[in-house]
Design an enzyme around this catalytic site. Structure first.
Site, PDB file in Angstrom:
ATOM      1  N   ASP A  59       0.859  -1.169   0.000  1.00 10.91           N
ATOM      2  CA  ASP A  59       0.000   0.000   0.000  1.00 10.91           C
ATOM      3  C   ASP A  59       0.908   1.236   0.000  1.00 10.91           C
ATOM      4  OD1 ASP A  59      -2.416   1.530   0.329  1.00 10.91           O
ATOM      5  OD2 ASP A  59      -1.940   1.714   2.459  1.00 10.91           O
ATOM      6  N   ASP A  77      -0.129   5.144   1.162  1.00 15.99           N
ATOM      7  CA  ASP A  77      -0.345   6.018   2.314  1.00 15.99           C
ATOM      8  C   ASP A  77      -0.406   5.208   3.604  1.00 15.99           C
ATOM      9  OD1 ASP A  77      -0.819   8.610   0.880  1.00 15.99           O
ATOM     10  OD2 ASP A  77      -2.472   7.460   0.020  1.00 15.99           O
ATOM     11  N   ASP A 109      -1.488  -0.836   5.929  1.00 15.54           N
ATOM     12  CA  ASP A 109      -1.794  -0.338   7.274  1.00 15.54           C
ATOM     13  C   ASP A 109      -3.274  -0.411   7.627  1.00 15.54           C
ATOM     14  OD1 ASP A 109      -2.309   1.786   5.363  1.00 15.54           O
ATOM     15  OD2 ASP A 109      -2.585   3.103   7.085  1.00 15.54           O
TER      16      ASP A 109
END
Length: 213
Positions: free
Chosen positions: A9, A11, A165
């Site tokens: 991922d 961000d 995250d």
């Protein structure tokens, strides 16, 4: 079986972009005469695509208003997405340590912004494939972009590790049949991340080296 492909991922995983995303989010709210939100409040809306972010920021559903809000956000973010966005500690060294494996970025951020950030922070060349929210018909938590990355980079699900995250990353990775790794230092809610059942959880990006097969 070794991890031939690692899918990241963006961000909250590779880059700490919370400050710039929050600045553009509050610019958008100001344009609608709404008071600013904290970075924590905005962080809870990040990771599911720009349309959902705008809906959450403005509490609107009208398609034309959402599109107008997206345009306001895009124009501001395009100019400011690298003001304070930085790589997390250990990213450069860890990506170097993973040299020889196929690396990809799969994000729900528009690809143009993703490319701008990866090039701006000097790590674009590390990735054999970058897929944004507009690169495939479906986005995470649907497994489609993960499956596309596997196909294009020649890896099976058993040879793939997905790192992110948020529960969005874990759900997409599991649905694609890949192993998953959640990171606790990012933007996503850690309790929600853990509840999604990742195969591994790490507190620092550099810890990734110890779980890669």
């Amino acid at each position: 079986m070794p991890d031939r492909l690692i899918v990241f991922d963006l961000d909250g995983t590779l880059v700490d972009s919370r400050a710039d995303l929050s600045a553009s989010a509050n610019h958008l709210r100001a344009a609608w005469s709404l008071p600013p939100l904290s970075e924590e409040e905005i962080g809870r809306l990040i990771g599911h695509g720009l349309g959902k972010l705008v809906r959450g920021l403005l509490s609107i559903e009208d398609a034309r208003e959402v599109e107008r809000g997206m345009d306001v956000f895009r124009r501001h973010y395009r100019e400011h997405c690298l003001d304070r966005t930085r790589l997390y500690e250990g990213v450069i060294e860890t990506l170097a340590a993973l040299d020889g494996r196929a690396l990809a970025v799969v994000t729900n951020k528009p690809k143009s912004f993703t490319d701008q950030i990866l090039f701006g922070l000097g790590i674009a060349a590390r990735f054999g494939l970058v897929l944004g929210a507009d690169s495939t018909p479906k986005r995470k938590p649907d497994p489609m972009p993960i499956l596309v990355a596997m196909e294009r980079l020649g890896a099976t699900s058993a040879e793939t590790l997905v790192v992110g995250d948020s529960d969005t990353d874990v759900i997409a990775g599991k649905a694609a049949g890949a192993r998953t790794c959640g990171v606790t230092y990012g933007i996503g809610d850690v309790d929600v991340l853990r509840a999604s059942g990742p195969d591994h959880v790490i507190d620092r990006f550099a810890d990734l080296v110890s779980i890669v097969r």
